[in-house]
Design an enzyme around this catalytic site. Structure first.
Site, PDB file in Angstrom:
ATOM      1  N   SER A  73       0.836  -1.200   0.000  1.00  0.00           N
ATOM      2  CA  SER A  73       0.000   0.000   0.000  1.00  0.00           C
ATOM      3  C   SER A  73       0.866   1.244   0.000  1.00  0.00           C
ATOM      4  CB  SER A  73      -0.895   0.025   1.245  1.00  0.00           C
ATOM      5  OG  SER A  73      -0.127   0.260   2.416  1.00  0.00           O
ATOM      6  N   ASP A  74       0.367   2.323  -0.607  1.00  0.00           N
ATOM      7  CA  ASP A  74       0.964   3.611  -0.309  1.00  0.00           C
ATOM      8  C   ASP A  74       0.708   3.866   1.170  1.00  0.00           C
ATOM      9  OD1 ASP A  74       2.211   6.057  -0.524  1.00  0.00           O
ATOM     10  OD2 ASP A  74       1.092   6.689  -2.303  1.00  0.00           O
ATOM     11  N   TRP A  75       1.496   4.759   1.745  1.00  0.00           N
ATOM     12  CA  TRP A  75       1.481   4.920   3.199  1.00  0.00           C
ATOM     13  C   TRP A  75       0.126   5.456   3.684  1.00  0.00           C
ATOM     14  CZ3 TRP A  75       5.137   2.480   1.420  1.00  0.00           C
ATOM     15  CH2 TRP A  75       6.298   2.128   2.117  1.00  0.00           C
TER      16      TRP A  75
END
Length: 730
Positions: A250-252
């Site tokens: 995932s992106d953060w």
């Protein structure tokens, strides 16, 4: 093994968007052998980040002693190792793309990978193919290589191959549709199936074909579903259709649910919690979901197997360095110097990415002028230091990278003024400086010199930082700091005015071009640490400029047909972004996609087009899509001759127009390029292999790539509008 830059260039000549190093079958065999040794707690720990700032890197995964799996380090970014000191700050992706040089793409990836590995980084978060760059003011376009999917795809494949050959896992990001910063964490990018396949997914397919270890899912929604929760995207498209063997991270904080993200195909949660709030959507919550049978153990086993396979793929299970002496949270202090001789590569990338847009009557190169005026705040380093603003979140001094998580700290930054002064001292040239953006000051300096160099810029970045009212995305396509007025004042005072532009993307240049005293325009992009040195190489002619635009520069903003919007984006422009739109609508650009001048001239001749192969394509699954998609069906060749007066490099470009039997398609699309260096009078044959995919369109009804019947238009030239040779492929 350490390779010299020349060795890397030689190695890369055969890579042009080809599969990268690594054997997934062997990696999977090791991963599956390791899996039974893991407890449920081990497995959950491997897929869940430890939490924000719970380790030395921006992303951290706990070690598993039973199989020798280390604390995994994930670190930004696409142009250098973020937060670390004594690393190379390479040119930004958009300037790397401007080189149109496959050998440089590979060499850059390999050098970045070597630095990351030496620091103990396992996963380097780059390169970037999303945003692709459909919106000219989009804040993060500069992190990627081009808004053309073919050019972006070749750059992705080669840089990934270089990174992973060095032993670091590459992470292709951001999948998919994060084309603007405004509302990036709420907006839905509603992209039709054909547009997605032919534009936005294309460079990711090339990344997968190059055996990329990981892919990052983006913040936004895709077709009304969060990208990191979209089974249609992560499983159906990426893992099934493209046969992606690695893992999705995932992106953060782009994960939204425990069960939905797992069942959709996300494999690793980053940073684990919500930026330090200690609330984990996986971790204990994932364990509970397993216990209640909301998520099958087979799905978690698949996550872990993919993560392990990527680790084995690039050889990180053997003698891999540990993160020692530096962390993201101490400013990277105490880490080793890992730059090696990479400043030479950084300078070449910056130099070869410079695009000469205008050069009246041979105004450039400079030939020991008696006097020079160097004007503009963009000519000097930020007086507070090149790293004074966190994540480059200001536009003070010369612009060498945009802002946000895609940055790295400069080990040093060579200012244009300093490099020009050094050359001027050798030439006996008097230099007058006005290192501010006040028009009257610039005019005063310009009036006292034989030639005036005026520096202007335009910045952008990630939306968590706002700079001078620009919340990530640019407000407009004008130069910052009243640059048009500065140029006008200087040009009014000096009939030999040369404009140097550092920019994240296209600018409107009509005001600047309205003055006949602007005799040259040098487009220097985002050049990284070697900015001034690379610029002097071009200004003084030790190297002839060879960069080409990776996007179109329009006469007015409305010509692009796209802009940052509030609310969801339905992508009404479809396939017709950048030059595809200009061609379809008969719009004259100011400087077209692929344009760039040289100090020499090149002749094109000898177009040959092989017959089109009619062999049926294999449907065997392979990374990047069915294996037959990448069969070469035809080859186009041409001869390029340097018929000018100095040695130089030319980027020959191949464009293809689909037959009328294909549904509405762009008049032409880039489907090949080759950069060749030629001495005066020398010639070379360039070859463009055309793969089945390059000649096909995505049939939304059949859900497959279809090769249309009829005659293809074949066009070879120096830009998308300077087409020297034409023919047909029947």
């Amino acid at each position: 093994m350490k390779l010299s830059f020349l060795s890397l260039v030689a190695l890369a000549t055969s890579i042009h968007a080809a599969p990268g190093d690594g054997d997934w079958a062997a990696a999977y065999a090791k991963a599956k052998a390791a899996l039974p040794k893991l407890s449920t707690a081990n497995k959950v720990g491997m897929v869940t980040g430890k939490g924000w700032q719970k380790g030395p890197c921006v992303g951290n995964v706990a070690a598993v002693a039973a199989i020798g799996f280390p604390d995994l380090c994930l670190q930004d970014g696409p142009l250098g190792v973020r937060y670390a000191q004594q690393v190379t700050a390479f040119p930004a992706g958009i300037t790397t793309g401007s080189t149109w040089d496959t050998s440089l793409f590979y060499a850059f990836g390999n050098a970045l990978g070597a630095e990351a590995k030496a620091l103990g980084v396992h996963v380097q978060l780059g390169p970037v193919a999303g945003p692709l760059g459909k919106i000219p003011t989009g804040g993060r376009n500069w992190e990627g290589f081009s808004n053309d999917p073919y050019l972006s795809g070749v750059a992705m494949a080669n840089s990934i191959s270089g990174m992973q050959a060095a032993g670091v896992q590459a992470c292709a990001k951001h999948l998919l549709g994060n084309e603007q910063e405004r509302l990036r964490d709420t907006q839905s990018a509603n992209i039709d199936d054909r547009t997605n396949h032919e534009l936005y997914l294309w460079p990711f397919a090339e990344a997968v074909r190059a055996n990329v270890s990981s892919v990052m899912c983006s913040y936004n929604k895709l077709n009304t579903t969060w990208a990191c929760e979209s089974k249609a995207l992560l499983t159906d498209l990426l893992k099934d259709e493209l046969d992606f063997q690695g893992y999705v991270v995932s992106d953060w904080n782009a994960q939204h649910t425990t069960v939905g993200s797992a069942l959709a195909g996300m494999d690793m949660s980053m940073p684990g919690d919500n930026f330090g709030d200690n609330k984990f959507l996986w971790g204990t919550a994932l364990t509970n979901a397993l216990s209640s049978n909301q998520i099958p153990m087979s799905r978690v086993d698949d996550m872990v197997t993919r993560i392990l396979a990527a680790w084995y793929l690039v050889g990180q299970d053997t003698n891999y360095p540990k993160v020692t002496g530096w962390t993201s949270w101490n400013g990277g202090k105490g880490g080793p110097n890992v730059q090696g001789d990479h400043k030479t590569l950084a300078r070449k990338m910056a130099r070869d990415g410079i695009v000469l847009l205008k050069n009246t009557d041979g105004a450039l190169p400079l030939k020991k002028p008696a006097s020079l005026a160097v004007i503009g705040s963009d000519s000097i380093v930020n007086p507070q230091g090149p790293n004074a603003c966190v994540d480059r979140g200001c536009n003070t001094g010369t612009l060498a990278m945009g802002w946000g998580s895609g940055t790295a700290d400069f080990p040093y930054l060579i200012a244009p003024l300093d490099a020009i002064k050094a050359q001027a001292a050798k030439d006996g040239t008097t230099v007058t400086s006005s290192p501010n953006d006040t028009p009257s000051s610039g005019a005063s300096a310009a009036s006292a010199a034989a030639t005036a160099l005026v520096f202007i810029n335009s910045d952008a970045g990630e939306g968590y930082i706002t700079v001078e009212g620009n919340a990530g995305d640019r407000i407009n396509l004008d130069p910052w700091h009243n640059g048009n007025a500065l140029v006008a004042a200087v040009a009014a005072a000096n009939k030999k005015t040369i404009v140097v532009i550092h920019s994240v993307g296209p600018l409107l240049l009509e005001s600047i071009l309205s003055s006949p005293n602007v005799i040259a325009i040098v487009w220097a992009g985002l050049p990284g640490q070697e900015s001034g040195n690379a610029l002097v190489d071009i200004l003084y002619g030790s190297t002839s400029p060879s960069g080409k635009l990776p996007y179109t520069i329009a006469k007015q903003a409305s010509d692009y047909g796209t802009s940052v919007i509030n609310g969801d984006d339905s992508y009404p422009e479809g396939l017709f972004i950048d030059y595809r739109r200009f061609d379809k609508n008969g719009i004259a650009p100011r400087y077209e996609f692929g344009f760039g001048l040289s100090y020499t001239t090149f002749a094109y001749s000898g177009l040959t087009i092989s017959p089109l192969s009619t062999a049926p394509g294999s449907t065997t699954p392979a990374p990047g899509g069915p294996k037959g998609l990448y069969d070469v069906l035809a080859t186009v060749t041409a001869t390029i001759t340097n018929n000018g007066t100095v040695a130089g490099a030319e980027v020959a470009q191949l464009y293809i127009g689909l037959p009328g039997s294909a549904p509405a398609s762009p008049p032409k699309q880039l489907r090949g390029f080759s950069k060749v260096f030629l001495e005066v009078g020398a010639k070379a044959t360039v070859s463009f292999p055309l793969r089945r995919k390059d000649l096909s369109f995505w049939d939304t009804g059949k859900k497959m790539w279809v090769l249309p019947s009829g005659s293809f238009s074949v066009m070879v030239g120096a830009s998308s509008r300077d087409l020297r040779l034409t023919g047909t492929l029947a």
